[in-house]
Design a protein around this motif. Structure first.
Motif, PDB file in Angstrom:
ATOM      1  N   LEU A  96      35.724  52.722  37.414  1.00 34.37           N
ATOM      2  CA  LEU A  96      36.164  53.858  36.604  1.00 34.37           C
ATOM      3  C   LEU A  96      35.371  55.132  36.891  1.00 34.37           C
ATOM      4  O   LEU A  96      35.925  56.232  36.898  1.00 34.37           O
ATOM      5  CB  LEU A  96      36.050  53.519  35.113  1.00 34.37           C
ATOM      6  N   LYS A  97      34.072  54.997  37.145  1.00 37.98           N
ATOM      7  CA  LYS A  97      33.216  56.170  37.295  1.00 37.98           C
ATOM      8  C   LYS A  97      32.976  56.568  38.750  1.00 37.98           C
ATOM      9  O   LYS A  97      32.437  57.646  39.005  1.00 37.98           O
ATOM     10  CB  LYS A  97      31.866  55.924  36.611  1.00 37.98           C
ATOM     11  N   GLY A  98      33.339  55.693  39.693  1.00 38.76           N
ATOM     12  CA  GLY A  98      33.094  55.988  41.094  1.00 38.76           C
ATOM     13  C   GLY A  98      31.623  55.974  41.449  1.00 38.76           C
ATOM     14  O   GLY A  98      31.178  56.735  42.320  1.00 38.76           O
ATOM     15  N   ILE A  99      30.857  55.113  40.772  1.00 37.78           N
ATOM     16  CA  ILE A  99      29.415  55.013  41.017  1.00 37.78           C
ATOM     17  C   ILE A  99      29.113  53.691  41.723  1.00 37.78           C
ATOM     18  O   ILE A  99      29.945  52.773  41.716  1.00 37.78           O
ATOM     19  CB  ILE A  99      28.613  55.110  39.698  1.00 37.78           C
ATOM     20  N   PRO A 100      27.923  53.549  42.342  1.00 42.08           N
ATOM     21  CA  PRO A 100      27.582  52.289  43.022  1.00 42.08           C
ATOM     22  C   PRO A 100      27.689  51.089  42.091  1.00 42.08           C
ATOM     23  O   PRO A 100      27.284  51.163  40.923  1.00 42.08           O
ATOM     24  CB  PRO A 100      26.139  52.521  43.489  1.00 42.08           C
ATOM     25  N   ALA A 101      28.227  50.005  42.612  1.00 42.29           N
ATOM     26  CA  ALA A 101      28.449  48.798  41.815  1.00 42.29           C
ATOM     27  C   ALA A 101      27.133  48.129  41.448  1.00 42.29           C
ATOM     28  O   ALA A 101      26.194  48.091  42.243  1.00 42.29           O
ATOM     29  CB  ALA A 101      29.330  47.826  42.583  1.00 42.29           C
ATOM     30  N   SER A 102      27.063  47.604  40.237  1.00 43.54           N
ATOM     31  CA  SER A 102      25.910  46.830  39.790  1.00 43.54           C
ATOM     32  C   SER A 102      26.042  45.358  40.177  1.00 43.54           C
ATOM     33  O   SER A 102      25.068  44.616  40.121  1.00 43.54           O
ATOM     34  CB  SER A 102      25.757  46.932  38.265  1.00 43.54           C
ATOM     35  N   PHE A 103      27.271  44.963  40.548  1.00 43.41           N
ATOM     36  CA  PHE A 103      27.553  43.569  40.839  1.00 43.41           C
ATOM     37  C   PHE A 103      28.154  43.402  42.230  1.00 43.41           C
ATOM     38  O   PHE A 103      28.698  44.351  42.804  1.00 43.41           O
ATOM     39  CB  PHE A 103      28.545  43.001  39.816  1.00 43.41           C
ATOM     40  N   SER A 104      28.064  42.185  42.726  1.00 43.26           N
ATOM     41  CA  SER A 104      28.808  41.762  43.913  1.00 43.26           C
ATOM     42  C   SER A 104      29.900  40.802  43.456  1.00 43.26           C
ATOM     43  O   SER A 104      29.788  40.166  42.402  1.00 43.26           O
ATOM     44  CB  SER A 104      27.889  41.058  44.917  1.00 43.26           C
ATOM     45  N   ILE A 105      30.956  40.684  44.258  1.00 46.19           N
ATOM     46  CA  ILE A 105      32.041  39.755  43.960  1.00 46.19           C
ATOM     47  C   ILE A 105      32.268  38.867  45.175  1.00 46.19           C
ATOM     48  O   ILE A 105      32.398  39.367  46.302  1.00 46.19           O
ATOM     49  CB  ILE A 105      33.344  40.493  43.604  1.00 46.19           C
ATOM     50  N   GLN A 106      32.294  37.567  44.947  1.00 44.43           N
ATOM     51  CA  GLN A 106      32.403  36.589  46.033  1.00 44.43           C
ATOM     52  C   GLN A 106      33.492  35.565  45.724  1.00 44.43           C
ATOM     53  O   GLN A 106      33.653  35.142  44.581  1.00 44.43           O
ATOM     54  CB  GLN A 106      31.070  35.859  46.224  1.00 44.43           C
ATOM     55  N   ALA A 107      34.232  35.180  46.766  1.00 49.78           N
ATOM     56  CA  ALA A 107      35.216  34.108  46.637  1.00 49.78           C
ATOM     57  C   ALA A 107      34.488  32.770  46.685  1.00 49.78           C
ATOM     58  O   ALA A 107      33.762  32.490  47.634  1.00 49.78           O
ATOM     59  CB  ALA A 107      36.247  34.189  47.758  1.00 49.78           C
ATOM     60  N   MET A 108      34.666  31.950  45.667  1.00 52.04           N
ATOM     61  CA  MET A 108      34.019  30.640  45.618  1.00 52.04           C
ATOM     62  C   MET A 108      34.898  29.552  46.226  1.00 52.04           C
ATOM     63  O   MET A 108      34.448  28.426  46.451  1.00 52.04           O
ATOM     64  CB  MET A 108      33.674  30.284  44.175  1.00 52.04           C
ATOM     65  N   GLU A 109      36.151  29.873  46.453  1.00 48.02           N
ATOM     66  CA  GLU A 109      37.112  29.017  47.132  1.00 48.02           C
ATOM     67  C   GLU A 109      37.972  29.923  47.996  1.00 48.02           C
ATOM     68  O   GLU A 109      37.879  31.149  47.889  1.00 48.02           O
ATOM     69  CB  GLU A 109      38.013  28.285  46.121  1.00 48.02           C
ATOM     70  N   ASP A 110      38.814  29.370  48.860  1.00 48.04           N
ATOM     71  CA  ASP A 110      39.824  30.193  49.508  1.00 48.04           C
ATOM     72  C   ASP A 110      40.655  30.828  48.391  1.00 48.04           C
ATOM     73  O   ASP A 110      41.196  30.116  47.537  1.00 48.04           O
ATOM     74  CB  ASP A 110      40.713  29.347  50.418  1.00 48.04           C
ATOM     75  N   THR A 111      40.731  32.147  48.391  1.00 46.35           N
ATOM     76  CA  THR A 111      41.254  32.864  47.229  1.00 46.35           C
ATOM     77  C   THR A 111      42.298  33.894  47.630  1.00 46.35           C
ATOM     78  O   THR A 111      42.155  34.571  48.654  1.00 46.35           O
ATOM     79  CB  THR A 111      40.102  33.556  46.469  1.00 46.35           C
ATOM     80  N   GLU A 112      43.350  34.007  46.822  1.00 42.07           N
ATOM     81  CA  GLU A 112      44.399  34.999  47.014  1.00 42.07           C
ATOM     82  C   GLU A 112      44.435  35.914  45.797  1.00 42.07           C
ATOM     83  O   GLU A 112      44.326  35.445  44.655  1.00 42.07           O
ATOM     84  CB  GLU A 112      45.757  34.311  47.206  1.00 42.07           C
ATOM     85  N   VAL A 113      44.581  37.210  46.061  1.00 34.83           N
ATOM     86  CA  VAL A 113      44.559  38.185  44.973  1.00 34.83           C
ATOM     87  C   VAL A 113      45.658  39.228  45.155  1.00 34.83           C
ATOM     88  O   VAL A 113      46.088  39.512  46.280  1.00 34.83           O
ATOM     89  CB  VAL A 113      43.192  38.911  44.888  1.00 34.83           C
ATOM     90  N   LEU A 114      46.089  39.786  44.041  1.00 35.13           N
ATOM     91  CA  LEU A 114      46.889  40.998  44.031  1.00 35.13           C
ATOM     92  C   LEU A 114      45.941  42.140  43.695  1.00 35.13           C
ATOM     93  O   LEU A 114      45.100  42.014  42.794  1.00 35.13           O
ATOM     94  CB  LEU A 114      48.009  40.907  42.994  1.00 35.13           C
ATOM     95  N   VAL A 115      46.043  43.233  44.433  1.00 33.22           N
ATOM     96  CA  VAL A 115      45.063  44.311  44.337  1.00 33.22           C
ATOM     97  C   VAL A 115      45.677  45.553  43.708  1.00 33.22           C
ATOM     98  O   VAL A 115      46.783  45.972  44.063  1.00 33.22           O
ATOM     99  CB  VAL A 115      44.514  44.658  45.735  1.00 33.22           C
ATOM    100  N   ILE A 116      44.921  46.141  42.779  1.00 29.26           N
ATOM    101  CA  ILE A 116      45.295  47.408  42.168  1.00 29.26           C
ATOM    102  C   ILE A 116      44.184  48.411  42.494  1.00 29.26           C
ATOM    103  O   ILE A 116      43.025  48.198  42.134  1.00 29.26           O
ATOM    104  CB  ILE A 116      45.442  47.274  40.644  1.00 29.26           C
TER     105      ILE A 116
END
Length: 202
Positions: A96-116
Protein backbone atom coordinates in the motif's frame (compact mmCIF):
# COMPACT_ATOMS: atom_id res chain seq x y z
CA UNK A 1 -22.07 -17.64 -12.23
CA UNK A 2 -21.72 -19.68 -15.42
CA UNK A 3 -19.06 -22.21 -16.40
CA UNK A 4 -18.26 -23.03 -12.78
CA UNK A 5 -16.53 -26.30 -13.60
CA UNK A 6 -14.10 -24.58 -15.97
CA UNK A 7 -13.34 -21.83 -13.49
CA UNK A 8 -12.61 -24.30 -10.70
CA UNK A 9 -9.52 -25.48 -12.59
CA UNK A 10 -7.63 -22.20 -12.23
CA UNK A 11 -8.98 -21.01 -8.88
CA UNK A 12 -11.11 -18.18 -10.25
CA UNK A 13 -14.28 -19.67 -8.79
CA UNK A 14 -12.71 -19.72 -5.32
CA UNK A 15 -11.65 -16.08 -5.73
CA UNK A 16 -15.15 -15.16 -6.90
CA UNK A 17 -16.67 -16.87 -3.86
CA UNK A 18 -14.26 -15.06 -1.55
CA UNK A 19 -15.03 -11.66 -3.09
CA UNK A 20 -18.79 -12.27 -2.86
CA UNK A 21 -18.37 -13.15 0.82
CA UNK A 22 -17.36 -9.50 1.24
CA UNK A 23 -19.49 -7.65 -1.33
CA UNK A 24 -22.08 -8.06 -4.07
CA UNK A 25 -20.61 -8.01 -7.57
CA UNK A 26 -22.33 -7.92 -10.96
CA UNK A 27 -21.46 -10.15 -13.91
CA UNK A 28 -19.93 -7.22 -15.79
CA UNK A 29 -17.83 -6.23 -12.77
CA UNK A 30 -16.68 -9.81 -12.39
CA UNK A 31 -15.73 -10.02 -16.06
CA UNK A 32 -13.68 -6.84 -15.70
CA UNK A 33 -11.85 -8.20 -12.65
CA UNK A 34 -11.09 -11.53 -14.32
CA UNK A 35 -9.68 -9.77 -17.38
CA UNK A 36 -6.96 -8.18 -15.22
CA UNK A 37 -5.87 -11.23 -13.23
CA UNK A 38 -2.53 -12.83 -13.95
CA UNK A 39 -1.52 -16.43 -13.24
CA UNK A 40 1.87 -17.40 -11.80
CA UNK A 41 3.36 -20.66 -10.54
CA UNK A 42 6.28 -21.25 -8.19
CA UNK A 43 8.35 -24.28 -7.27
CA UNK A 44 8.74 -25.46 -3.68
CA UNK A 45 11.12 -23.20 -1.69
CA UNK A 46 11.03 -20.50 -4.40
CA UNK A 47 10.96 -16.93 -3.10
CA UNK A 48 8.12 -14.68 -4.31
CA UNK A 49 9.18 -11.61 -2.33
CA UNK A 50 12.41 -10.77 -0.54
CA UNK A 51 12.59 -8.62 2.56
CA UNK A 52 13.48 -4.99 1.70
CA UNK A 53 12.05 -5.28 -1.83
CA UNK A 54 8.94 -3.29 -2.71
CA UNK A 55 5.92 -5.58 -2.63
CA UNK A 56 3.93 -4.87 -5.81
CA UNK A 57 1.57 -7.87 -5.81
CA UNK A 58 -1.17 -9.55 -3.82
CA UNK A 59 -1.14 -13.33 -4.25
CA UNK A 60 -4.34 -15.38 -4.11
CA UNK A 61 -3.27 -18.98 -3.52
CA UNK A 62 -5.20 -21.42 -5.72
CA UNK A 63 -2.95 -24.41 -5.06
CA UNK A 64 -0.12 -24.94 -2.60
CA UNK A 65 1.07 -22.98 0.42
CA UNK A 66 2.97 -19.76 1.11
CA UNK A 67 4.97 -18.77 4.17
CA UNK A 68 5.39 -15.14 5.25
CA UNK A 69 8.51 -14.68 7.38
CA UNK A 70 11.24 -12.27 8.47
CA UNK A 71 14.85 -12.55 9.64
CA UNK A 72 15.51 -11.34 13.20
CA UNK A 73 18.58 -9.63 14.65
CA UNK A 74 20.13 -13.05 15.30
CA UNK A 75 19.86 -13.85 11.60
CA UNK A 76 17.18 -16.47 12.30
CA UNK A 77 14.05 -16.88 10.18
CA UNK A 78 10.79 -16.28 12.03
CA UNK A 79 7.55 -17.42 10.40
CA UNK A 80 4.78 -14.85 10.79
CA UNK A 81 1.93 -16.41 8.81
CA UNK A 82 0.92 -19.22 6.47
CA UNK A 83 -1.28 -18.68 3.41
CA UNK A 84 -3.31 -21.75 2.50
CA UNK A 85 -5.39 -22.35 -0.61
CA UNK A 86 -8.08 -19.73 -1.24
CA UNK A 87 -6.42 -17.05 0.90
CA UNK A 88 -4.38 -13.93 0.12
CA UNK A 89 -0.69 -13.41 0.78
CA UNK A 90 1.25 -10.15 0.63
CA UNK A 91 3.26 -7.64 2.67
CA UNK A 92 0.31 -5.30 2.96
CA UNK A 93 2.13 -2.24 4.33
CA UNK A 94 4.79 -2.42 1.62
CA UNK A 95 2.12 -2.98 -1.03
CA UNK A 96 0.00 0.00 0.00
CA UNK A 97 2.77 2.47 0.87
CA UNK A 98 5.39 1.48 -1.69
CA UNK A 99 8.01 1.03 1.03
CA UNK A 100 10.57 -1.80 1.50
CA UNK A 101 8.94 -5.03 2.66
CA UNK A 102 9.36 -6.15 6.26
CA UNK A 103 8.68 -9.75 5.25
CA UNK A 104 9.72 -12.34 2.69
CA UNK A 105 7.25 -14.71 1.03
CA UNK A 106 8.20 -18.27 0.12
CA UNK A 107 6.40 -21.17 -1.54
CA UNK A 108 6.42 -24.14 0.84
CA UNK A 109 5.06 -26.45 -1.87
CA UNK A 110 4.70 -26.19 -5.64
CA UNK A 111 2.26 -23.30 -5.63
CA UNK A 112 -0.10 -21.60 -8.09
CA UNK A 113 -1.42 -18.09 -7.54
CA UNK A 114 -3.64 -15.47 -9.12
CA UNK A 115 -1.91 -12.09 -8.96
CA UNK A 116 -3.37 -8.65 -8.35
CA UNK A 117 -0.99 -5.73 -8.92
CA UNK A 118 -1.28 -2.36 -7.18
CA UNK A 119 -2.51 -0.76 -10.42
CA UNK A 120 -5.13 -3.50 -10.85
CA UNK A 121 -6.39 -2.94 -7.32
CA UNK A 122 -6.79 0.80 -7.84
CA UNK A 123 -8.78 0.12 -11.01
CA UNK A 124 -10.95 -2.39 -9.16
CA UNK A 125 -11.70 0.25 -6.53
CA UNK A 126 -12.79 2.66 -9.27
CA UNK A 127 -14.85 0.25 -11.38
CA UNK A 128 -16.60 -1.89 -8.77
CA UNK A 129 -19.60 -0.23 -7.19
CA UNK A 130 -18.55 -1.63 -3.80
CA UNK A 131 -14.82 -1.64 -4.55
CA UNK A 132 -13.88 0.66 -1.67
CA UNK A 133 -15.88 -1.53 0.72
CA UNK A 134 -14.02 -4.60 -0.55
CA UNK A 135 -10.67 -2.94 0.11
CA UNK A 136 -11.72 -1.84 3.60
CA UNK A 137 -12.96 -5.29 4.62
CA UNK A 138 -9.83 -7.05 3.34
CA UNK A 139 -7.69 -4.49 5.20
CA UNK A 140 -9.68 -5.14 8.38
CA UNK A 141 -9.15 -8.89 8.04
CA UNK A 142 -5.41 -8.34 7.64
CA UNK A 143 -5.40 -6.17 10.76
CA UNK A 144 -7.15 -8.94 12.71
CA UNK A 145 -4.51 -11.45 11.57
CA UNK A 146 -1.72 -9.19 12.82
CA UNK A 147 -3.58 -8.33 16.03
CA UNK A 148 -4.38 -11.97 16.83
CA UNK A 149 -0.77 -12.98 16.18
CA UNK A 150 0.65 -10.34 18.54
CA UNK A 151 -1.97 -10.96 21.23
CA UNK A 152 -1.39 -14.73 21.12
CA UNK A 153 2.35 -14.31 21.74
CA UNK A 154 1.76 -12.21 24.86
CA UNK A 155 -1.41 -13.79 26.26
CA UNK A 156 -1.68 -17.44 25.20
CA UNK A 157 0.40 -20.37 26.38
CA UNK A 158 2.40 -22.34 23.80
CA UNK A 159 -0.18 -25.16 23.96
CA UNK A 160 -3.04 -22.75 23.25
CA UNK A 161 -1.07 -21.26 20.35
CA UNK A 162 -0.39 -24.79 19.06
CA UNK A 163 -4.09 -25.72 19.13
CA UNK A 164 -5.16 -22.45 17.54
CA UNK A 165 -2.59 -22.96 14.78
CA UNK A 166 -4.02 -26.38 14.00
CA UNK A 167 -7.53 -24.93 13.86
CA UNK A 168 -6.48 -22.03 11.63
CA UNK A 169 -4.25 -24.11 9.35
CA UNK A 170 -5.62 -27.67 9.03
CA UNK A 171 -2.95 -30.31 8.25
CA UNK A 172 -0.16 -27.72 8.55
CA UNK A 173 1.95 -30.21 10.54
CA UNK A 174 1.99 -32.52 7.52
CA UNK A 175 2.82 -29.75 5.06
CA UNK A 176 5.52 -27.65 6.73
CA UNK A 177 8.81 -28.48 8.45
CA UNK A 178 8.96 -28.67 12.24
CA UNK A 179 11.45 -25.79 12.22
CA UNK A 180 8.96 -23.47 10.47
CA UNK A 181 6.15 -24.53 12.79
CA UNK A 182 8.30 -23.87 15.85
CA UNK A 183 9.29 -20.43 14.61
CA UNK A 184 5.62 -19.59 13.95
CA UNK A 185 4.77 -20.54 17.54
CA UNK A 186 7.90 -18.75 18.84
CA UNK A 187 9.18 -21.89 20.56
CA UNK A 188 12.05 -24.33 19.99
CA UNK A 189 11.65 -27.50 17.88
CA UNK A 190 12.22 -29.53 21.08
CA UNK A 191 9.35 -27.69 22.78
CA UNK A 192 7.19 -28.32 19.74
CA UNK A 193 7.87 -32.05 19.97
CA UNK A 194 6.71 -31.97 23.61
CA UNK A 195 3.53 -30.11 22.68
CA UNK A 196 2.73 -32.62 19.94
CA UNK A 197 3.27 -35.50 22.36
CA UNK A 198 1.14 -33.88 25.08
CA UNK A 199 -1.65 -33.03 22.64
CA UNK A 200 -1.70 -36.53 21.12
CA UNK A 201 -1.79 -38.07 24.60
CA UNK A 202 -4.95 -36.25 25.63
Amino acid sequence: MQEDSALENNGVLALYELITSYIEISDSELEYCLSMLEYESYKKKEILLKEDEICSKIYFVTKGLLRIYFVDDKDEEKTFHFCLENTFGTDYESFLKGIPASFSIQAMEDTEVLVISFEMLQNIYKVLQQGEKLGRLITEDYFFIVNDKIKALYVNSPMVRYKEMNNRFPRILQRVSQHCIASYLNITPVHLSRLKYMNDSV
